[in-house]
Design an enzyme around this catalytic site. Sequence first.
Site, PDB file in Angstrom:
ATOM      1  CE  LYS A 124       2.079  41.814  -0.500  1.00  8.98           C
ATOM      2  NZ  LYS A 124       3.233  41.568  -1.772  1.00  8.98           N
ATOM      3  N   GLY A 135       9.765  36.093  -4.910  1.00 12.40           N
ATOM      4  CA  GLY A 135      11.082  36.238  -5.747  1.00 12.40           C
ATOM      5  C   GLY A 135      11.581  34.991  -6.291  1.00 12.40           C
ATOM      6  CB  ALA A 178       4.627  35.620  -3.382  1.00 14.22           C
ATOM      7  N   GLY A 179       5.917  34.464  -6.377  1.00 15.17           N
ATOM      8  CA  GLY A 179       6.626  33.073  -6.716  1.00 15.17           C
ATOM      9  C   GLY A 179       6.433  33.135  -8.466  1.00 15.17           C
ATOM     10  CG  ASN A 200       8.352  44.019  -7.155  1.00 16.61           C
ATOM     11  OD1 ASN A 200       8.434  44.696  -5.990  1.00 16.61           O
ATOM     12  ND2 ASN A 200       9.190  44.543  -8.043  1.00 16.61           N
ATOM     13  CB  THR A 201      11.157  39.465  -8.161  1.00 15.01           C
ATOM     14  OG1 THR A 201      11.055  39.958  -6.797  1.00 15.01           O
ATOM     15  CG2 THR A 201      12.661  39.131  -8.605  1.00 15.01           C
TER      16      THR A 201
END
Lengths: 257, 65
Positions: free
Chosen positions: A96, A157, A184-185, A206-207
Amino acid sequence: MLRLYGQELGSRMLLGTARYPSPAILADAVRQAAAEVVTVSLRRETAGGRQGGAFFELIRELGVRVLPNTAGCHTVSEAVLTAKMAREVFGTNWIKLEVIGHHDTLQPDIFGLVEAARILADEGFEVFPYTTDDLVVAERLVEAGCKVLMPWCAPIGSAMGPQNIAALRTMRAHFPDVPLIVDAGIGRPSHATTVMELGYDAVLLNTAVACAGNPALMAAAFAKAIAAGHAAFEAGMLEPRDMAVPSTPVIGKAVFS
Amino acid sequence: MRLIVNGEEQDVAAATLSELLAQLEFEGDWLATAVNGELVHRTERANHRLNDRDRIEILSPMKGG
């Protein structure tokens, strides 16, 4: 079935491994998501290799495919060296690729990204570029050898969800045969459903999972949301229209007056 | 010999990269090493001789997103 660089995957949810309250909760989230790919990183070891060894063992036990990242790299040379070191550790050509261009937004440095992608693809890496939703950059990345694209939908995040639906839709239309993963986001399951309804192939999270009140339960929620969005896209959705359309047949309606 | 290991200066007696890892008690097949910005494969560590002021990076798997 999702196919990434020749690997068939049953799950369309890729999961990061950072920021969980504990290794046990991370493991539980991966299982609840039924994720088959997790992202990991490399960092300077301070404890003679024991910290990294314990984490590596946890990942091995999960039996998932590893997607190493070059998170935190701000230059092409840093990213390329990190990718090579990741290949040494994890024994995979997958990478990645992150080349960060801005400290506050963590927006990719798209110029460095394309350059690093070309170098790595030439060296046999199978590159998953973390990129913006810019169509021209995406074309350059594909020319550089990327067979998967990972556009952001909002800053890493941020949990803001898709900020530019039109750009994501345009990218899907221009690359019908390139697996597209939103990276992301994403903040909530409905965000994931939205991008999957646009025809995206997968979501990398993830977050939103790790920092939820109950990460394992949130992982399960995201898995359902991603599956629902994908099924909806496959099923074909109605286009919105301005006027009402009766759903009950008009023909045969009784006349009472 | 003075080396910069993971950003910190250290005085070491090791002549090769594999000796350095042993001296610092780094163990495990999950470690990756680089010297002066170039990857050194694990199979090359025993033959890789170190020089004064070399910059060594020793990385290992860590959580990431």
